[in-house]
Design an enzyme around this catalytic site. Structure first.
Site, PDB file in Angstrom:
ATOM      1  N   SER A  91       2.719   3.389  -5.696  1.00 26.83           N
ATOM      2  CA  SER A  91       2.505   3.142  -4.270  1.00 26.83           C
ATOM      3  C   SER A  91       1.702   4.288  -3.678  1.00 26.83           C
ATOM      4  CB  SER A  91       3.853   3.035  -3.544  1.00 26.83           C
ATOM      5  OG  SER A  91       3.696   3.068  -2.135  1.00 26.83           O
ATOM      6  N   TYR A 100      12.580   5.685  -1.010  1.00 27.66           N
ATOM      7  CA  TYR A 100      11.521   4.843  -1.578  1.00 27.66           C
ATOM      8  C   TYR A 100      10.300   5.697  -1.915  1.00 27.66           C
ATOM      9  CZ  TYR A 100       7.680   1.526  -1.867  1.00 27.66           C
ATOM     10  OH  TYR A 100       6.574   0.837  -2.287  1.00 27.66           O
TER      11      TYR A 100
END
Length: 254
Positions: free
Chosen positions: A138, A151
């Site tokens: 990500s 996250y």
């Protein structure tokens, strides 16, 4: 890498970005696409089969948080059937900082374990043929979204793991690169929960920024697969595919 006539394993190939990427891969004509996912989706599998009947689509239920031995057992079943596998895509991920242990288990440990398991079949030190791994990380691995620190940290860990593996390619024969999507319109983003509820509107706020569609992300994902650059850190954002140059601030010297 030429996708046509290749054998590909796609972990989480039925999710938002995953399913559109599976569609784009199938259009390119691999020999086999093996989809491993926690949730069975017969309609999606049927759609993939209809999209290109020449491609053999196989589904196996798989949760990346299972013990390493179970992953190795599943991969042995797949390798016994296909004989060779060219590409492993690690795509499992959750976006929920209220589930701390599971976020780390899925986003980081699961990627490590699946990668470790396939080395039994690929590592050239054991007589293996080598292979290619694409890890979906990500852009939060570059700079965190501070409202979702768990996250963000899990994706930074996955990115660090991936860049390390790429430097081991001369030893293992396995090349690796990372796929780092920006904010993409998926069901997962709508369910984004912040750590300790520090920002109840985190999902809404993210979607106020420019985003990309899952199709745009998938099309660039396929371009990255075709480019097949060991160690590449690909940013897939706003419909663009860009290679990121990582700034080195320290060197171990080994």
């Amino acid at each position: 890498m030429v996708i046509a006539n290749s054998n590909i394993i796609f972990v989480a190939g039925l999710g938002g970005i995953g399913l559109d990427t599976s569609r784009e891969i199938v259009k390119s004509g691999p020999k086999n696409l093996v989809v491993l996912d926690r949730i069975d989706n017969p309609a999606a599998i049927a759609e993939l089969k209809a999209l290109n009947p020449k491609v053999t689509i196989t589904f196996y239920p798989y949760d990346v948080t299972v013990p390493l031995a179970e992953t190795k057992k599943l991969l042995k079943t797949i390798f016994d059937k296909l004989k060779t596998v060219d590409l492993l895509i690690n795509g499992a991920g959750i976006l929920d900082d209220t589930q701390i242990e599971r976020t780390i288990a899925v986003n980081f440990t699961g990627t490590v374990n699946t990668t470790t398991a396939i080395m039994d079949f690929w590592d050239k030190r054991n007589g293996g043929p080598g292979g290619v791994i694409a890890n979906i990380c990500s852009v939060t691995g570059f700079n965190s979204i501070y409202q979702v620190p768990v996250y963000s940290a899990s994706k930074a860990a996955a990115l660090s793991f991936t860049t390390s593996l790429a430097k081991l390619a001369h030893i293992t024969g396995v090349t690796v690169y990372s796929i780092n999507p920006g904010i993409t319109k998926t069901v997962l983003v709508h369910k984004f929960n912040s750590w300790l509820n520090v920002e109840p509107r985190v999902a809404e706020l993210l979607l106020e920024h420019p985003t990309q569609t899952t199709l745009q992300c998938a099309q660039n994902f396929v371009k990255a697969i075709e480019a097949n650059q060991n160690g590449a850190i690909w940013k897939l954002d706003l419909g663009r595919l860009d290679a990121i140059e990582w700034t080195k601030h320290w060197d171990s010297g080994i």
